[in-house]
Design a protein around this motif. Structure first.
Motif, PDB file in Angstrom:
ATOM      1  N   ARG A  11       0.830  -1.200   0.000  1.00 25.26           N
ATOM      2  CA  ARG A  11       0.000   0.000   0.000  1.00 25.26           C
ATOM      3  C   ARG A  11       0.862   1.247   0.000  1.00 25.26           C
ATOM      4  N   LEU A  12       0.241   2.370  -0.249  1.00 24.93           N
ATOM      5  CA  LEU A  12       0.920   3.647  -0.087  1.00 24.93           C
ATOM      6  C   LEU A  12       1.007   3.978   1.402  1.00 24.93           C
ATOM      7  N   PRO A  13       2.032   4.705   1.832  1.00 20.91           N
ATOM      8  CA  PRO A  13       2.192   5.001   3.258  1.00 20.91           C
ATOM      9  C   PRO A  13       1.073   5.908   3.762  1.00 20.91           C
ATOM     10  N   PRO A  14       0.510   5.638   4.923  1.00 23.85           N
ATOM     11  CA  PRO A  14      -0.576   6.476   5.473  1.00 23.85           C
ATOM     12  C   PRO A  14      -0.210   7.951   5.567  1.00 23.85           C
ATOM     13  N   ARG A  15       1.074   8.221   5.751  1.00 25.77           N
ATOM     14  CA  ARG A  15       1.477   9.612   5.898  1.00 25.77           C
ATOM     15  C   ARG A  15       1.222  10.429   4.630  1.00 25.77           C
ATOM     16  N   LEU A  16       1.185   9.739   3.495  1.00 28.38           N
ATOM     17  CA  LEU A  16       0.897  10.423   2.238  1.00 28.38           C
ATOM     18  C   LEU A  16      -0.453  11.124   2.293  1.00 28.38           C
ATOM     19  N   PHE A  17      -1.385  10.531   3.024  1.00 30.10           N
ATOM     20  CA  PHE A  17      -2.745  11.061   3.065  1.00 30.10           C
ATOM     21  C   PHE A  17      -2.916  12.138   4.138  1.00 30.10           C
ATOM     22  N   THR A  18      -1.786  12.696   4.568  1.00 30.47           N
ATOM     23  CA  THR A  18      -1.830  13.837   5.485  1.00 30.47           C
ATOM     24  C   THR A  18      -1.314  15.096   4.786  1.00 30.47           C
ATOM     25  N   LEU A  19      -1.336  15.080   3.442  1.00 28.02           N
ATOM     26  CA  LEU A  19      -0.885  16.230   2.647  1.00 28.02           C
ATOM     27  C   LEU A  19      -2.091  16.807   1.914  1.00 28.02           C
ATOM     28  N   PRO A  20      -2.963  17.509   2.607  1.00 24.13           N
ATOM     29  CA  PRO A  20      -4.241  17.934   2.019  1.00 24.13           C
ATOM     30  C   PRO A  20      -4.130  18.954   0.903  1.00 24.13           C
ATOM     31  N   LEU A  21      -2.933  19.538   0.681  1.00 24.41           N
ATOM     32  CA  LEU A  21      -2.782  20.535  -0.373  1.00 24.41           C
ATOM     33  C   LEU A  21      -2.562  19.910  -1.747  1.00 24.41           C
ATOM     34  N   LEU A  22      -2.351  18.616  -1.799  1.00 20.79           N
ATOM     35  CA  LEU A  22      -2.020  17.964  -3.062  1.00 20.79           C
ATOM     36  C   LEU A  22      -3.144  18.124  -4.095  1.00 20.79           C
ATOM     37  N   HIS A  23      -2.739  18.550  -5.301  1.00 25.42           N
ATOM     38  CA  HIS A  23      -3.642  18.600  -6.440  1.00 25.42           C
ATOM     39  C   HIS A  23      -3.343  17.476  -7.430  1.00 25.42           C
ATOM     40  N   TYR A  24      -2.068  17.062  -7.493  1.00 30.03           N
ATOM     41  CA  TYR A  24      -1.629  16.056  -8.464  1.00 30.03           C
ATOM     42  C   TYR A  24      -0.818  15.002  -7.731  1.00 30.03           C
ATOM     43  N   LEU A  25      -1.209  13.736  -7.885  1.00 29.18           N
ATOM     44  CA  LEU A  25      -0.480  12.628  -7.273  1.00 29.18           C
ATOM     45  C   LEU A  25      -0.282  11.551  -8.326  1.00 29.18           C
ATOM     46  N   GLU A  26       0.979  11.150  -8.512  1.00 33.10           N
ATOM     47  CA  GLU A  26       1.281  10.061  -9.446  1.00 33.10           C
ATOM     48  C   GLU A  26       2.185   9.040  -8.776  1.00 33.10           C
ATOM     49  N   VAL A  27       1.780   7.785  -8.869  1.00 34.45           N
ATOM     50  CA  VAL A  27       2.600   6.656  -8.430  1.00 34.45           C
ATOM     51  C   VAL A  27       2.596   5.670  -9.585  1.00 34.45           C
ATOM     52  N   SER A  28       3.731   5.486 -10.243  1.00 36.47           N
ATOM     53  CA  SER A  28       3.743   4.678 -11.458  1.00 36.47           C
ATOM     54  C   SER A  28       4.903   3.701 -11.461  1.00 36.47           C
ATOM     55  N   GLY A  29       4.675   2.575 -12.176  1.00 38.85           N
ATOM     56  CA  GLY A  29       5.720   1.584 -12.386  1.00 38.85           C
ATOM     57  C   GLY A  29       6.134   0.841 -11.142  1.00 38.85           C
ATOM     58  N   CYS A  30       5.202   0.598 -10.234  1.00 40.50           N
ATOM     59  CA  CYS A  30       5.519  -0.096  -8.980  1.00 40.50           C
ATOM     60  C   CYS A  30       4.792  -1.441  -8.948  1.00 40.50           C
ATOM     61  N   GLY A  31       5.512  -2.522  -9.201  1.00 38.82           N
ATOM     62  CA  GLY A  31       4.912  -3.845  -9.269  1.00 38.82           C
ATOM     63  C   GLY A  31       4.459  -4.407  -7.945  1.00 38.82           C
ATOM     64  N   SER A  32       4.770  -3.742  -6.839  1.00 39.15           N
ATOM     65  CA  SER A  32       4.342  -4.239  -5.526  1.00 39.15           C
ATOM     66  C   SER A  32       3.145  -3.467  -4.974  1.00 39.15           C
ATOM     67  N   LEU A  33       2.674  -2.446  -5.695  1.00 38.60           N
ATOM     68  CA  LEU A  33       1.525  -1.666  -5.226  1.00 38.60           C
ATOM     69  C   LEU A  33       0.232  -2.384  -5.625  1.00 38.60           C
ATOM     70  N   ARG A  34      -0.479  -2.955  -4.646  1.00 41.09           N
ATOM     71  CA  ARG A  34      -1.679  -3.743  -4.927  1.00 41.09           C
ATOM     72  C   ARG A  34      -2.969  -3.005  -4.561  1.00 41.09           C
ATOM     73  N   GLU A  35      -2.871  -2.014  -3.697  1.00 36.30           N
ATOM     74  CA  GLU A  35      -4.038  -1.208  -3.361  1.00 36.30           C
ATOM     75  C   GLU A  35      -3.562   0.146  -2.844  1.00 36.30           C
ATOM     76  N   PRO A  36      -4.331   1.204  -3.087  1.00 33.83           N
ATOM     77  CA  PRO A  36      -3.879   2.535  -2.641  1.00 33.83           C
ATOM     78  C   PRO A  36      -3.757   2.636  -1.125  1.00 33.83           C
ATOM     79  N   GLY A  37      -4.661   1.978  -0.428  1.00 32.18           N
ATOM     80  CA  GLY A  37      -4.656   2.079   1.021  1.00 32.18           C
ATOM     81  C   GLY A  37      -5.748   2.993   1.535  1.00 32.18           C
ATOM     82  N   PRO A  38      -6.237   2.762   2.742  1.00 32.72           N
ATOM     83  CA  PRO A  38      -7.325   3.579   3.293  1.00 32.72           C
ATOM     84  C   PRO A  38      -6.859   4.998   3.611  1.00 32.72           C
ATOM     85  N   GLY A  39      -7.772   5.935   3.509  1.00 35.27           N
ATOM     86  CA  GLY A  39      -7.473   7.306   3.889  1.00 35.27           C
ATOM     87  C   GLY A  39      -7.258   8.247   2.732  1.00 35.27           C
ATOM     88  N   LEU A  40      -7.209   7.717   1.505  1.00 30.91           N
ATOM     89  CA  LEU A  40      -6.929   8.584   0.354  1.00 30.91           C
ATOM     90  C   LEU A  40      -8.018   9.634   0.181  1.00 30.91           C
TER      91      LEU A  40
END
Length: 579
Positions: free
Chosen positions: A41-70
């Motif tokens: 999953r993506l780290p929970p801390r990522l979802f504590t950046l409320p100013l984000l307008h653009y988020l890209e996570v690409s080319g990661c073969g181990s990412l199976r779900e975004p994770g709760p909190g997005l």
């Protein structure tokens, strides 16, 4: 101690939080291990950046779900790009609600289904109320969620290419369900039937259903009021005449055939009527080309005070330019449109500067800072055809970029990224520049797109740059234009239309004001159609010739012809197109 280790493992998050960034890109070889350590999953801390307008996570073969909190943590997110990961078989928890999201790219994952609770978001109230572009290509979807239209009611572009769909949900084509949908791409699936209810898509302009298992095409498809481009190649249609038409005829002819063949008089009579109409149309076009015999359109074209564009068809051109698109670009940047424009005068005054400025403005506005499409312009005299549009590994692609020495593509991209970051730091900007955005379009790509001439030289490297070899100069009068995109064919055509219109305006007023000196900046910067019109007084005839350019696959089958009969269709009264 553990908290410190986590912070150290994600320096990008530290930087984004410290600089209050609105864009964040996570990619590269180190990402794989870190996501695996986070449980796929993506780290929970990522979802504590409320100013984000653009988020890209690409080319990661181990990412199976975004994770709760997005959804809860990123309420201002406009663009979410999660391509070429391992998301699937569903999305748990579901992505929405994301009230501000406009672009969602989930291409190149392992998604099999998107049911409620494991999909895009709730239907009531809509989980993605502002979503305009949805890319689900390159997954394993066997069906679409029935509530997709209710979840994303403002959808404009839907890309389903390369899945395992055998049908569309009936709810997708209900009256008023998707009133803004203009592009539907579902090539390379297993579609067996197409409902006539597709005519309820009132804004549909582009439909790609190539390489499916369709045996029939509903006559009601001709009732789509704005449909301009259809691709039905690669289907085994029962109607053999229609099967032949979809391989070589323009969309307008196909729609007319469906319209006649699907209504009164039976199938045989419909074919005969369609053949007669085709014959009449060819005679009309031939008369226009040979000087006309009172054709109203031809008379109107030559009136004073109008911008005149004359289309030179491939059949009339003794040396037409052809572009072969190889399969290597399919997953990188598949859409390509080309044209040759002859008769530009770039020597007088500041015409060349104005032309380049107009290209930059199109990149900023219509092309959304090159993120949805990129324009490249070449001196036609320096272009040796035929051309090959292909993809090459970054370490193998060499070119001489504009204003630089020969360099490998991977080194050029790295150098430009460093320059862009240094520029951002000098300006003390909190957000990344447009240069950052289109550079990152190639992150994680195994091949880079490029246009190669008959000498084997790379003359274009979209979306980054083109070559010094074909650089536009003041003495250039004939230009080869290209527009490429990873988003859609229609945006390529829209950008090309806008560029050619601006070229016609610049050329007209440059030629008419030769004796009066260079144009004022106000004239050069004026929007299309809002310039003064001295030709109305002088009666001069300023025209450009637009040569058709064919884009074909490796077997020579036509993919795109520009301009087709539906292109350069300007509503402006000051423009006339002679076909």
């Amino acid at each position: 101690m553990a908290a410190a280790a986590v912070s150290e493992a994600w320096p990008e998050l530290d930087l984004a939080e410290r600089e209050r960034r609105r864009e964040l890109l996570l990619t590269g070889p180190g990402l794989e291990e870190r996501v695996r350590a986070a449980g796929g999953r993506l780290p929970p801390r990522l979802f504590t950046l409320p100013l984000l307008h653009y988020l890209e996570v690409s080319g990661c073969g181990s990412l199976r779900e975004p994770g709760p909190g997005l959804a809860q943590g990123l309420p201002q997110l406009h663009s979410l790009v999660l391509r070429r990961n391992a998301l699937g078989p569903g999305l748990s928890p579901e992505l929405g609600p994301l009230p501000a999201l406009r672009v969602l790219d989930l291409s190149g994952n392992a998604l099999e289904a998107l049911p409620p609770g494991q999909g895009l978001g709730p239907a009531e109230p809509p989980g993605l109320p502002q979503l305009q572009s949805l890319n689900l290509s390159g997954n394993r979807l066997r069906e679409l969620p029935a509530d997709l239209a209710r979840c994303a009611p403002r959808l404009q572009s839907l890309n389903l290419t390369g899945n395992r769909l055998d049908s569309f949900p009936a709810e997708l084509f209900l009256p008023g369900a998707l009133p803004l949908l203009s592009e539907l791409a579902a090539a390379d699936n297993c579609l067996r039937e197409l409902s006539g209810d597709i005519a309820h898509l009132a804004s549909l302009k582009t439909l790609d259903l190539s390489n499916n298992q369709l045996s029939e095409v509903p006559a009601a498809l001709a009732d789509c009021p704005k449909l301009k481009e259809i691709n039905l190649r690669g289907n085994k249609l029962k109607d053999k005449r229609l099967e032949k038409m979809v391989s070589g005829c323009q969309t307008k002819s196909i729609l007319e055939y469906l319209r006649v063949g699907g209504r009164g008089g039976g199938r045989g009579r419909g074919r005969a009527d369609a053949e007669k109409e085709d014959s009449r149309r060819r005679r009309r076009e031939r008369r226009r080309r040979e000087g006309g015999e009172g054709e109203g359109e031809g008379d109107a074209v030559d009136g004073a005070g109008r911008l005149l564009l004359r289309v030179l068809h491939v059949s009339e051109n003794p040396a037409p330019l052809t572009v072969t698109a190889s399969p290597e670009v399919k997953d990188v940047r598949p859409f390509f449109v080309g044209a040759v424009v002859r008769g530009m005068d770039l020597q007088a005054g500041n015409a060349l500067r104005r032309f380049l400025t107009s290209q930059t403005k199109l990149h900023e506005d219509l092309c959304e800072k090159r993120t949805v499409a990129t324009i490249a312009t070449h001196d036609r005299a320096a272009v040796r055809g035929p051309l090959l549009y292909t993809g090459r590994p970054p370490q193998d692609l060499k070119l001489v970029p504009l204003g630089r020495r020969e360099v490998k593509a991977k080194d050029l991209v790295r150098q430009l990224q460093l320059e862009a970051e240094e520029h951002r730091k000098q300006r003390k900007r909190q957000t990344v520049s447009g240069l950052h955005r289109y550079l990152h379009l190639l992150d994680g790509k195994e091949r880079y797109p490029c246009l190669v001439d008959a000498d084997g030289d790379v003359i274009s490297f979209p979306p980054i740059t083109n070559s010094e070899k074909t650089k536009i100069k003041k003495t250039t009068s004939d230009l080869f234009l290209e527009v490429t995109s990873a988003t859609s064919l229609q945006i390529c055509k829209d950008a090309m239309d806008a560029l050619i219109l601006k070229m016609a305006e610049i050329n007209k007023y440059t030629l008419e004001n030769r004796e009066e000196g260079s144009l004022s900046d106000a004239e050069a910067e004026a929007p299309s159609g809002q310039l003064s019109d001295p030709s109305a007084e002088k009666g001069g005839d300023c025209q450009l010739v637009v040569e058709q350019v064919r884009v074909v696959d490796e077997e020579g089958h036509l993919k795109v012809l520009y301009p087709s009969k539906t292109d350069l269709d300007f509503a402006a009264a000051h423009v006339a197109v002679a076909r």
